[in-house]
Design a protein around this motif. Structure first.
Motif, short mmCIF file in Angstrom:
data_model
loop_
_atom_site.label_atom_id
_atom_site.label_comp_id
_atom_site.label_asym_id
_atom_site.label_seq_id
_atom_site.Cartn_x
_atom_site.Cartn_y
_atom_site.Cartn_z
N PHE A 67 37.25 74.98 -44.96
CA PHE A 67 38.25 76.04 -44.82
C PHE A 67 38.52 76.64 -46.20
N GLU A 68 38.91 77.89 -46.23
CA GLU A 68 39.24 78.54 -47.50
C GLU A 68 39.97 79.85 -47.22
N TYR A 69 40.82 80.27 -48.17
CA TYR A 69 41.42 81.60 -48.00
C TYR A 69 41.18 82.43 -49.24
N LYS A 70 41.35 83.73 -49.10
CA LYS A 70 40.93 84.73 -50.10
C LYS A 70 39.44 84.61 -50.34
N ILE A 71 38.69 84.44 -49.28
CA ILE A 71 37.24 84.38 -49.37
C ILE A 71 36.67 85.68 -48.84
N ASN A 72 35.55 86.12 -49.40
CA ASN A 72 35.01 87.45 -49.06
C ASN A 72 33.97 87.40 -47.95
N PRO A 73 33.82 88.55 -47.24
CA PRO A 73 32.85 88.58 -46.13
C PRO A 73 31.45 88.17 -46.55
N TYR A 74 31.02 88.60 -47.77
CA TYR A 74 29.65 88.28 -48.18
C TYR A 74 29.47 86.80 -48.51
N ASP A 75 30.58 86.08 -48.80
CA ASP A 75 30.46 84.63 -49.03
C ASP A 75 30.20 83.88 -47.73
N VAL A 76 30.72 84.40 -46.61
CA VAL A 76 30.78 83.59 -45.38
C VAL A 76 29.99 84.14 -44.19
N ALA A 77 29.54 85.40 -44.24
CA ALA A 77 28.94 86.02 -43.04
C ALA A 77 27.76 85.21 -42.50
N ALA A 78 26.79 84.92 -43.36
CA ALA A 78 25.59 84.20 -42.89
C ALA A 78 25.94 82.77 -42.47
N GLY A 79 26.75 82.09 -43.29
CA GLY A 79 27.10 80.70 -42.99
C GLY A 79 27.89 80.56 -41.71
N ALA A 80 28.74 81.56 -41.42
CA ALA A 80 29.53 81.49 -40.18
C ALA A 80 28.61 81.53 -38.96
N LEU A 81 27.58 82.39 -39.00
CA LEU A 81 26.64 82.44 -37.87
C LEU A 81 25.88 81.13 -37.75
N LEU A 82 25.55 80.50 -38.88
CA LEU A 82 24.90 79.19 -38.84
C LEU A 82 25.75 78.19 -38.05
N VAL A 83 27.07 78.14 -38.39
CA VAL A 83 27.95 77.17 -37.73
C VAL A 83 28.05 77.47 -36.23
N LEU A 84 28.23 78.75 -35.89
CA LEU A 84 28.37 79.13 -34.47
C LEU A 84 27.10 78.79 -33.69
N GLU A 85 25.95 79.08 -34.27
CA GLU A 85 24.68 78.82 -33.58
C GLU A 85 24.31 77.33 -33.57
N ALA A 86 24.96 76.55 -34.44
CA ALA A 86 24.70 75.09 -34.47
C ALA A 86 25.69 74.34 -33.59
N GLY A 87 26.54 75.10 -32.85
CA GLY A 87 27.46 74.48 -31.89
C GLY A 87 28.85 74.25 -32.41
N GLY A 88 29.17 74.83 -33.58
CA GLY A 88 30.51 74.66 -34.16
C GLY A 88 31.44 75.81 -33.84
N MET A 89 32.61 75.82 -34.51
CA MET A 89 33.60 76.88 -34.29
C MET A 89 33.96 77.52 -35.61
N VAL A 90 34.27 78.81 -35.59
CA VAL A 90 34.72 79.53 -36.78
C VAL A 90 35.87 80.45 -36.38
N THR A 91 37.01 80.29 -37.08
CA THR A 91 38.18 81.14 -36.76
C THR A 91 38.87 81.53 -38.07
N ASP A 92 39.95 82.32 -37.93
CA ASP A 92 40.78 82.54 -39.12
C ASP A 92 41.90 81.49 -39.07
N PHE A 93 42.91 81.63 -39.93
CA PHE A 93 43.94 80.57 -40.00
C PHE A 93 44.86 80.58 -38.78
N THR A 94 44.77 81.63 -37.94
CA THR A 94 45.63 81.65 -36.74
C THR A 94 44.86 81.17 -35.52
N GLY A 95 43.55 80.95 -35.71
CA GLY A 95 42.72 80.54 -34.57
C GLY A 95 41.97 81.70 -33.93
#
Ligand code: LIP
Length: 279
Positions: free
Chosen positions: A212-240
């Motif tokens: 988890f992290e805040y004040k993180i930029n789209p280019y830091d997380v875009a590719a990695g977020a798809l990795l987690v989603l496609e590997a069966g994980g979850m990705v949300t913001d701090f509100t869910g």
């Protein structure tokens, strides 16, 4: 919005993209091994960049423009931060720049592709160990061609969790440290390794249970977020919410500890202030 008016063959794209990313990675490692800290420059307080960031970004944007003419870009080292094109590349040429400039061999190249504002392709390449993480929407995630999936650990007490800290001093640092202490008390271990893209890739392949992290930029997380989603994980913001990419607050888990981690975040002062990611 600029449209390309043609369907894109992602398989053909994949070979060319991986070749370009690996070539950029070879260049980055060669320069890493002879980099001297007096070559570093700063965009802002504590926000470094190098000629390697810029060169790798130029290599990748040139290759991507050739592969999908008319595509748009959101990249770390240029001013392109928003694009309404049908196809948009989201690129962090060296994620973990501070590690790179200090000679710490933990950094990555992160490249994602959006179609109509939806992530469809993501690559995180760690060039020192030549680990290529890849995800394609609806087709799973892989590491050097082998399928990967999130870990099956279901208790936060047994979990290894990663986080990161924004570069510059910011008004919420006390609340952030308080949240981190909460997580430290509950988890098996906490890691701050300095590359959000690799933190997400490690959640996707089961090395970590969450990041988890805040004040993180789209280019830091875009590719990695798809990795987690496609590997069966979850990705949300701090509100869910699922709309994490531009809200600058991200929580990614193996799914099994999502509720336990979200409870800590939402009970914290940081989680209760929805504005925090934009300060
Ligand atoms: C870094 C992120 C890291 C974060 C750093 C920095 P950069 O990206 O990957 O997670 O904690 O503050 O934003 O600037 O090295 O591309």
């Amino acid at each position: 919005m600029e449209s390309t008016n043609k369907s894109i063959d992602l398989d053909h794209l994949d070979q060319e993209l991986q070749q370009s990313i690996r070539k950029a990675g070879e260049f980055a490692v060669k320069e890493f091994r002879r980099f001297s800290f007096n070559q570093v420059e700063f965009k802002a307080e504590n926000d470094p960049f190098t000629f390697v960031d810029v060169s790798v970004e130029n290599m990748l944007t040139e290759a991507c423009s050739r592969l999908i003419p008319g595509s748009g870009f959101i990249t770390e080292e240029s001013d392109d931060q928003v694009s309404q094109n049908e196809y948009v590349w989201i690129i962090d040429p060296i994620d973990g720049t501070t590690n790179f400039t200090h000679g710490v061999p933990h950094f990555s190249i992160s490249l994602a592709l959006q179609k109509d504002q939806k992530l469809i392709l993501g690559y995180v390449y760690e060039p020192v160990h030549q680990e290529m993480f890849r995800a394609e929407k609806g087709k799973g995630a892989s590491l050097n061609g082998e399928p990967i999936s999130v870990s099956e650990i279901s208790s936060i007490q047994s979990s290894l969790i990663a986080t990161g800290f924004p570069y510059a001093n910011h008004p919420w640092r006390k609340e952030y440290v308080s949240l981190i202490m909460q997580v430290m008390d509950k988890a098996n271990g906490l890691r701050r390794m300095g590359s959000a893209a690799l933190d997400l890739a490690y959640v996707a392949c089961g090395r970590y249970e969450a990041y988890f992290e805040y004040k993180i930029n789209p280019y830091d997380v875009a590719a990695g977020a798809l990795l987690v989603l496609e590997a069966g994980g979850m990705v949300t913001d701090f509100t869910g919410d699922q709309d994490f990419l531009f809200k600058r607050k991200i929580v990614s888990t193996n799914g099994r500890i999502q509720e336990q981690l979200m409870a800590l975040i939402q009970e914290s002062d940081l989680g209760r202030h929805d504005v925090v990611g934009n300060v």
